[in-house]
Design a protein around this motif. Structure first.
Motif, PDB file in Angstrom:
ATOM      1  N   ALA A 177     -10.586  28.617 -14.709  1.00 35.23           N
ATOM      2  CA  ALA A 177     -11.372  28.588 -13.472  1.00 35.23           C
ATOM      3  C   ALA A 177     -12.297  27.376 -13.445  1.00 35.23           C
ATOM      4  O   ALA A 177     -12.450  26.704 -12.411  1.00 35.23           O
ATOM      5  N   SER A 178     -12.921  27.078 -14.587  1.00 39.98           N
ATOM      6  CA  SER A 178     -13.828  25.934 -14.667  1.00 39.98           C
ATOM      7  C   SER A 178     -13.081  24.631 -14.419  1.00 39.98           C
ATOM      8  O   SER A 178     -13.577  23.746 -13.699  1.00 39.98           O
ATOM      9  N   ILE A 199     -10.264  24.230 -12.659  1.00 39.29           N
ATOM     10  CA  ILE A 199      -9.836  24.176 -11.257  1.00 39.29           C
ATOM     11  C   ILE A 199     -11.006  23.790 -10.350  1.00 39.29           C
ATOM     12  O   ILE A 199     -10.875  22.959  -9.444  1.00 39.29           O
ATOM     13  N   LYS A 200     -12.175  24.361 -10.595  1.00 45.90           N
ATOM     14  CA  LYS A 200     -13.334  24.077  -9.750  1.00 45.90           C
ATOM     15  C   LYS A 200     -13.795  22.624  -9.900  1.00 45.90           C
ATOM     16  O   LYS A 200     -14.182  21.983  -8.927  1.00 45.90           O
ATOM     17  N   LEU A 256      -9.380  34.358 -10.614  1.00 41.57           N
ATOM     18  CA  LEU A 256      -9.859  32.999 -10.405  1.00 41.57           C
ATOM     19  C   LEU A 256     -10.687  32.880  -9.131  1.00 41.57           C
ATOM     20  O   LEU A 256     -11.696  32.154  -9.092  1.00 41.57           O
ATOM     21  N   CYS A 271     -13.114  30.010  -7.500  1.00 40.76           N
ATOM     22  CA  CYS A 271     -12.085  29.043  -7.128  1.00 40.76           C
ATOM     23  C   CYS A 271     -11.713  29.214  -5.652  1.00 40.76           C
ATOM     24  O   CYS A 271     -11.748  30.330  -5.110  1.00 40.76           O
ATOM     25  N   ASP A 272     -11.339  28.120  -5.019  1.00 43.04           N
ATOM     26  CA  ASP A 272     -10.969  28.124  -3.594  1.00 43.04           C
ATOM     27  C   ASP A 272      -9.608  28.815  -3.425  1.00 43.04           C
ATOM     28  O   ASP A 272      -8.591  28.343  -3.949  1.00 43.04           O
ATOM     29  N   LEU A 274      -4.894  28.135  -4.288  1.00 42.99           N
ATOM     30  CA  LEU A 274      -4.188  28.936  -5.293  1.00 42.99           C
ATOM     31  C   LEU A 274      -2.957  29.585  -4.665  1.00 42.99           C
ATOM     32  O   LEU A 274      -3.041  30.201  -3.597  1.00 42.99           O
TER      33      LEU A 274
END
Length: 903
Positions: free
Chosen positions: A821-822, A824-825, A861, A866-867, A871
């Motif tokens: 998640a980190s 992806i953000k 996520l 996360c957006d 996804l």
């Protein structure tokens, strides 16, 4: 008032940690006495000094105060808790202060040492100690005269016997008893040793040291313990090999070599490889060894990326590089805070540094090397420094008084199970000087919570100092070095200044030093002569003690030394060289002179002329010169240094009375360390009996390589998947990408690549079943983020877990998913989440399961911020297997979730 008292008692219970054990009465109409009694009973239940001190603070005027004080004093005396006892005396209105001071005295001065008495009576001045003080110093002086750092001589039995009867139960009396039975222990005369201990047992008042010693001597010898040499290739006849340091995979052994044909300095660092279960001769590590210094390895990290080195009392490290080892660097000041640090090792998880130190604030009364507790050692404690989240070393933690004593505790070896500690100590009793002990850490979160140390027994420990004990990761073998020394016959002459300036305390210190060191020399097959100088140039020698090996005669001579005026040092040195030539034994292999003065010479000759005469007469003898409280810009300082240089000896300046003996010993050791003895120091190993072994551990090894199978150098983090806590780290070798992890049992672990430009590719091993041990050998593919985008590479999420045949994520998945998640953000990339199954079961159900599992990951996520628009979750069921579905190993690889990053 009663309500106030009841609130007070509840506060008291909370302070001492008893709130869970009390029941608040429904009827608060208790009498004041009942409340005080209940508080006292709870303090007794807790049984700690702190609980009684809190009770006194809150209920100080009640009838139970005296009983509480008695309990504090009793516990302090039993546990030797000086800190609590001092705090109690200084901060409480003690009812029976005199009794408390006596207890404080008994605990503080229990070692029986003069320097401890000096420290105590400097702190405490009270008329009740008038007679006690006189007796204390009388007994301490008697103990000093035994010179317990030297081997026991049977003809001195009467002196030892008298001292023990006078001094017991003081610690030094126990040390004297240890020395008395040393020859019995060496010859395995267990019955005779026990009989000797039993004679003195009544004088030690049920001392645990005595009962433990008798148990050690009485224990049945374990015949399964066998000791073996590591082999003739590594152990050479000409040189010495010692301080073994094993790599965690047991394939390499680093060691210190001396006087080998391939040495370049005094002591150098070597490494040996094991081939077909045989250790080779070892190879010099040239960039860690110099001709100017003594170099030796302390330990190597589990992953083999860091080697620890001792340099002049400071801890240093070298990093492995592509071309070998880097230049050494010092650890930070918080670790090198004492005057002396040693014995360091990196814990197997890479997050702790355990070491010995004389830093202030520990269990020791002193923090400098001296003649103390029957030996000349650094009074050190064992500490651990933990690495924080920023990979910085934290303030060292003292391992506590279960491990550390006021004496010498060092040589810690924490096994990779992260809880079994082996260490050497002369403060826990035992057979001799330093014995090896084993202790177990009682909680993962606590570094000063340890089980009572266990002595490894008479099959391993001796009457001498036993140390340098290293256990293999497998836990079934121990490596150590052992030295045998047979001294050749030698002659040494002490040429001592007894001029008027040496009067008083200086002369007394000189007498003690000369006797102490002379006795040691005699016990090591060396004849001793003493010449004292003063007066004038025509008669420079005042007293002559002819060459002898009689300790009693030496003692009588030194006790009767007196001072005279004049310092004709040049003429005295000329006489001493001539005396050595004419009167020393023709059998002596080495002949040396120790010259000591405290001032400028009043000679009639010139020093250069005297040295020329000595050279022409062929009377040059190696001379160790001691400048006693001499200014470094004085003539005496220059003269002594010139004499040492001329004779190829060494110059030893000293400015302290207490240092004089150790300086003499440093000079005399030159006799025993250079061409005076047959040294045989080699490395051995033994099989470790089951009761002394650590817990079993699992290992994970492999290579970190890129898509072209080239090695990658990167950190690999180890985490507890249940808590998400990082519990260890490794670093892959820059040469070949190899990495090695050692994992204690009881947890489910994940490990992953932690380098900025690489995706954190991961894997896991489940060790929750303590009885199951894994040896995993599996490579990790390092994938750069740029490759994920530009080449469309897919990466598996190996550390996410689902319930069987379901799509609910298990908590063990959280650390992995939080990392993803980190990423992806931060990156803003679009991501495809792809689910797969094995071929077991219905195809349609597997397809649905794969989709649902991918969707579960997506929802997690999103919950992490996360957006959702970036996804995309999809499933392929059993359509795209990564391995064969014919066995469980293959099916496990097929049940997976993968990520594909899209720019």
């Amino acid at each position: 008032m009663k309500n106030v008292l009841l609130i007070l008692i509840l506060v008291f219970y909370n302070i001492v940690g008893l709130t869970q054990q009390i029941k608040v009465p429904d009827n608060i109409n208790l009498s004041t006495n009942d409340i005080e009694k209940q508080a006292f009973e709870k303090a007794k239940l807790f049984g700690k000094i702190t609980s009684y001190m809190v009770f006194i603070k809150n209920f100080g005027k009640c009838e139970y105060r005296v009983a509480a004080e008695d309990s504090i004093l009793s516990i302090a005396k039993r546990t030797n808790d000086l800190t609590a006892l001092r705090h109690y005396i200084e901060n409480e209105k003690v009812v029976n202060l005199n009794f408390a001071l006596i207890v404080y005295h008994d605990v503080f001065t229990n070692d029986g040492e003069k320097q401890t008495l000096d420290l105590f009576y400097k702190k405490i001045s009270n008329s009740i100690f008038r007679n006690i003080k006189t007796n204390d110093y009388k007994i301490a002086k008697y103990g000093d005269e035994l010179m317990l750092e030297n081997p026991y001589v049977p003809k001195e039995f009467a002196k030892y016997d008298t001292y023990i009867r006078l001094a017991a139960p003081r610690e030094k009396a126990f040390v004297a008893l240890q020395r008395m039975i040393s020859s019995n222990i060496k010859n395995k005369e267990w019955k005779s040793a026990i009989e000797m201990v039993e004679i003195y047992k009544p004088f030690f008042e049920n001392n645990k040291r005595i009962t433990d010693l008798i148990a050690l001597l009485s224990s049945k010898q374990n015949k399964s313990i066998k000791i073996f040499s590591v082999g003739k290739l590594l152990n050479t006849n000409a040189g010495g090999e010692y301080l073994p340091v094993l790599s965690a995979d047991e394939k390499l052994m680093y060691f210190c070599g001396r006087d080998r044909v391939d040495n370049i300095g005094g002591e150098d660092v070597f490494v040996s490889k094991k081939k077909n279960d045989v250790w080779d001769k070892g190879q010099l590590i040239s960039n860690l060894s110099t001709s100017e210094t003594n170099d030796s390895p302390l330990s190597i990290s589990t992953d083999g990326s860091m080697l620890l080195v001792f340099k002049s009392g400071k801890l240093n490290y070298a990093d492995r590089t592509l071309t070998g080892w880097s230049e050494t660097k010092e650890f930070p000041l918080c670790i090198n805070a004492g005057s002396w640090q040693a014995d360091a090792m990196i814990t197997s998880n890479g997050r702790g540094l355990i070491f010995s130190s004389t830093k202030k604030g520990g269990e020791n009364l002193f923090n400098y090397r001296q003649n103390y507790h029957g030996d000349i050692l650094y009074p050190s404690d064992i500490y651990i420094s933990l690495m924080n989240e920023d990979d910085e070393w934290g303030e060292p933690i003292n391992l506590g008084n279960t491990i550390n004593t006021r004496f010498c505790d060092r040589m810690p070896f924490l096994h990779p199970d992260m809880k079994t500690l082996y260490f050497s100590s002369d403060g826990h009793g035992g057979l001799g000087k330093m014995d090896i002990f084993k202790s177990t850490r009682l909680a993962d979160s606590c570094w000063n919570c340890w089980s009572e140390p266990i002595n490894l027994g008479s099959e391993i420990n001796t009457s001498e100092s036993d140390a340098d004990f290293k256990i293999t990761a497998s836990g079934d073998k121990a490596f150590f070095s052992y030295e045998t020394i047979s001294y050749f016959e030698n002659s040494t002459l002490f040429l001592l200044d007894v001029s008027g300036s040496m009067n008083g305390q200086k002369l007394e210190a000189l007498k003690k030093a000369a006797l102490n060191v002379g006795k040691k020399a005699i016990q090591n097959n060396t004849e001793v002569s003493i010449l004292t100088f003063g007066g004038d140039c025509t008669h420079p020698i005042i007293h002559i003690f002819p060459f002898s090996k009689n300790i009693d005669s030496l003692s009588f001579f030194t006790e009767n030394l007196k001072t005279v005026d004049g310092t004709p040092m040049y003429e005295a040195y000329l006489f001493a060289c001539d005396y050595m030539k004419k009167h020393s034994s023709s059998k002596s292999k080495n002949k040396t002179i120790t010259l000591m003065t405290d001032g400028n010479s009043t000679s009639c000759s010139m020093l250069n002329d005297v040295l020329k005469m000595i050279s022409e007469k062929g009377e040059v003898y190696k001379t160790q010169s001691i400048a006693y409280n001499v200014s470094d810009n004085s003539l005496a300082y220059t003269d002594l240094k010139q004499i040492s240089d001329f004779s190829k000896g060494k110059f030893h300046p000293t400015s302290d009375f207490d240092e004089l003996t150790s300086t003499f010993e440093g000079s005399i050791n030159e006799i025993f360390n250079v061409n005076s003895a047959n040294y045989n120091k080699d490395i051995y190993w033994m099989n470790l009996p089951h009761q002394l072994r650590p817990d079993k551990v699992s290992t994970v090894s492999g290579k970190l390589i890129d898509k072209n199978n080239r090695p990658v150098s990167a950190k690999i983090r180890l985490e507890d998947l249940e808590t998400g806590e990082v519990v260890g780290q490794s670093k892959s070798d820059p040469k070949d990408g190899s990495f090695f992890l050692v994992l204690p049992s009881g947890k489910i672990y994940g490990y992953y690549v932690d380098e900025d430009e690489y995706f954190p590719v991961s894997n896991n091993v489940d060790l929750q079943n303590d009885k199951k041990i894994f040896i995993v050998d599996m490579d990790l593919k390092a994938i750069k983020f740029s490759q994920l985008l530009n080449e469309g590479m897919i990466v598996p999420l190996n550390n996410i877990f689902f319930q069987f045949a379901k799509y609910s994520l298990l908590p063990y998945s959280i650390p992995e998913l939080k990392r993803v998640a980190s990423i992806i953000k931060k990156s803003g990339f679009k991501v495809e989440i792809i689910g797969h199954t094995d071929s077991v079961g219905d195809t349609e159900m597997n397809q649905t399961l794969s989709e649902n599992r991918a969707e579960s990951v997506k929802m997690f996520l999103i919950a992490e911020g996360c957006d959702e628009a970036k996804l995309n979750a999809k499933g392929f069921g059993e359509m795209k297997p990564a391995s064969s579905n014919k066995n469980e190993i293959g099916r496990a690889k097929n049940r997976r979730v993968e990520l594909k990053f899209v720019n």
